[in-house]
Enzyme design. Structure first.
Site, mmCIF file in Angstrom:
data_model
loop_
_atom_site.group_PDB
_atom_site.id
_atom_site.type_symbol
_atom_site.label_atom_id
_atom_site.label_comp_id
_atom_site.label_asym_id
_atom_site.label_seq_id
_atom_site.Cartn_x
_atom_site.Cartn_y
_atom_site.Cartn_z
ATOM 1 N N SER A 6 43.208 50.852 127.551
ATOM 2 C CA SER A 6 43.999 49.842 126.846
ATOM 3 C C SER A 6 43.274 49.398 125.592
ATOM 4 O O SER A 6 42.201 48.792 125.662
ATOM 5 C CB SER A 6 44.244 48.636 127.751
ATOM 6 O OG SER A 6 44.845 47.593 127.018
ATOM 7 N N HIS A 31 46.741 53.595 125.513
ATOM 8 C CA HIS A 31 47.709 52.542 125.826
ATOM 9 C C HIS A 31 47.613 51.442 124.780
ATOM 10 O O HIS A 31 46.552 50.836 124.600
ATOM 11 C CB HIS A 31 47.418 51.980 127.225
ATOM 12 C CG HIS A 31 48.466 51.038 127.721
ATOM 13 N ND1 HIS A 31 49.616 51.475 128.354
ATOM 14 C CD2 HIS A 31 48.561 49.690 127.679
ATOM 15 C CE1 HIS A 31 50.357 50.433 128.680
ATOM 16 N NE2 HIS A 31 49.736 49.337 128.281
ATOM 17 N N ASP A 33 49.143 47.895 123.516
ATOM 18 C CA ASP A 33 49.924 46.713 123.888
ATOM 19 C C ASP A 33 50.382 45.961 122.642
ATOM 20 O O ASP A 33 49.563 45.429 121.890
ATOM 21 C CB ASP A 33 49.077 45.776 124.752
ATOM 22 C CG ASP A 33 48.830 46.330 126.136
ATOM 23 O OD1 ASP A 33 49.817 46.717 126.796
ATOM 24 O OD2 ASP A 33 47.665 46.382 126.568
ATOM 25 N N MET A 35 52.287 42.762 121.310
ATOM 26 C CA MET A 35 52.703 41.422 121.746
ATOM 27 C C MET A 35 53.168 40.615 120.539
ATOM 28 O O MET A 35 52.536 40.659 119.478
ATOM 29 C CB MET A 35 51.545 40.705 122.429
ATOM 30 C CG MET A 35 50.915 41.478 123.565
ATOM 31 S SD MET A 35 49.581 40.532 124.343
ATOM 32 C CE MET A 35 48.810 41.805 125.337
ATOM 33 N N HIS A 64 53.323 49.964 124.812
ATOM 34 C CA HIS A 64 53.900 48.970 125.725
ATOM 35 C C HIS A 64 54.378 47.779 124.897
ATOM 36 O O HIS A 64 53.568 47.018 124.367
ATOM 37 C CB HIS A 64 52.821 48.564 126.738
ATOM 38 C CG HIS A 64 53.206 47.460 127.663
ATOM 39 N ND1 HIS A 64 52.292 46.815 128.467
ATOM 40 C CD2 HIS A 64 54.405 46.858 127.912
ATOM 41 C CE1 HIS A 64 52.907 45.877 129.164
ATOM 42 N NE2 HIS A 64 54.188 45.884 128.844
ATOM 43 N N MET A 66 55.635 44.319 124.571
ATOM 44 C CA MET A 66 55.799 42.999 125.180
ATOM 45 C C MET A 66 56.420 42.090 124.118
ATOM 46 O O MET A 66 55.800 41.159 123.624
ATOM 47 C CB MET A 66 54.448 42.458 125.646
ATOM 48 C CG MET A 66 53.833 43.248 126.762
ATOM 49 S SD MET A 66 52.258 42.545 127.313
ATOM 50 C CE MET A 66 51.187 43.940 127.064
ATOM 51 N N MET A 135 53.300 45.861 136.307
ATOM 52 C CA MET A 135 52.224 44.972 135.868
ATOM 53 C C MET A 135 51.506 44.402 137.089
ATOM 54 O O MET A 135 52.137 43.837 137.987
ATOM 55 C CB MET A 135 52.766 43.835 135.019
ATOM 56 C CG MET A 135 53.338 44.263 133.663
ATOM 57 S SD MET A 135 52.144 45.129 132.602
ATOM 58 C CE MET A 135 50.869 43.863 132.386
ATOM 59 N N ASP A 173 49.110 48.460 135.322
ATOM 60 C CA ASP A 173 48.358 47.865 134.219
ATOM 61 C C ASP A 173 47.931 46.456 134.592
ATOM 62 O O ASP A 173 48.767 45.609 134.895
ATOM 63 C CB ASP A 173 49.243 47.839 132.964
ATOM 64 C CG ASP A 173 48.538 47.257 131.741
ATOM 65 O OD1 ASP A 173 47.329 46.952 131.817
ATOM 66 O OD2 ASP A 173 49.204 47.120 130.699
#
Length: 216
Positions: A6, A31, A33, A35, A64, A66, A135, A173
């Site tokens: 990540s 990965h 993330d 956000m 990913h 979010m 998650m 994750d």
């Protein structure tokens, strides 16, 4: 078991170098993330940053989202170099339209469920997915403790997928490291997202190798 480091746990000031380090260490995916500070109470980076670091590896970019309205931004993330785009079933975008949009751009779609969301929420969409991400922490911040009570969802999703999409991959994750990855593997997880367990390791290659060996 595949390992997806990540980038949330990397040094953002040298993200490209961090990606190269993880690539050489044996990572299977990267990965990323994303956000937005609205869907989750944190802000990370968006498509422009992903585009600038895409050149540092040929490993698949597992993005990913979010964010509150993923459908609006699919083109941006595909153009930035995403290979897999996962978005939350709890977001404001229509799941069917979002999955269709991702697939129309030649990218693999995935759905994500938060800890308080039942596994059954993704059942209607399994036939059209490449991946489901479960998650094992509340999304938003790295370094949280692994929630083992989320693992029964993996078995539920796997059982349902066997009927409609046996090739579906299940990713976990949150809080995954040497003390928890065996639990994830035993539950049927295919891909583990690891943050501090690999980025804070003195030797990332040894750390990734150990994580994989623990699942044998």
């Amino acid at each position: 078991m595949k390992i997806a480091p990540s980038l949330l746990s990397c040094d953002f000031s040298v993200m490209g170098e961090e990606i190269v380090k993880m690539d050489k260490a044996g990572a299977d995916y990267m990965h990323l993330d994303v956000m937005d500070g609205h869907f989750v109470p944190n802000i990370t980076f968006g498509a422009p940053v992903i585009k600038t670091v895409r050149k540092y590896t040929d490993k698949p970019f597992d993005v990913h989202l979010m964010i509150s309205e993923p459908l609006k931004y699919i083109d941006d993330f595909v153009d930035a170099g995403a290979d897999i785009i996962t978005f939350h079933i709890e977001s404001d975008s229509d799941p069917v339209k979002t999955i269709e949009k991702i697939k129309s751009r030649g990218v693999k779609p995935g759905l994500v469920i938060k800890p308080n969301t039942p596994a059954s929420a993704v059942f209607p969409y399994l036939k059209d997915l490449f991946m489901v991400l479960v998650m094992t922490v509340e999304p938003g911040f790295g370094g949280q403790s692994f929630m083992a009570d989320m693992l029964p969802k993996v078995a539920e999703i796997r059982a349902e997928a066997q009927k409609v999409n046996p090739k579906l991959l299940i990713e976990a994750d949150g809080g995954i490291g040497i003390n928890t990855i065996k639990q994830a593997s035993d539950a049927g997880v295919d891909i583990s997202v690891a943050g501090t367990a690999v980025f804070k390791a003195e030797n990332p290659a040894e750390a990734i190798n150990e994580l994989k060996n623990l699942c044998c």
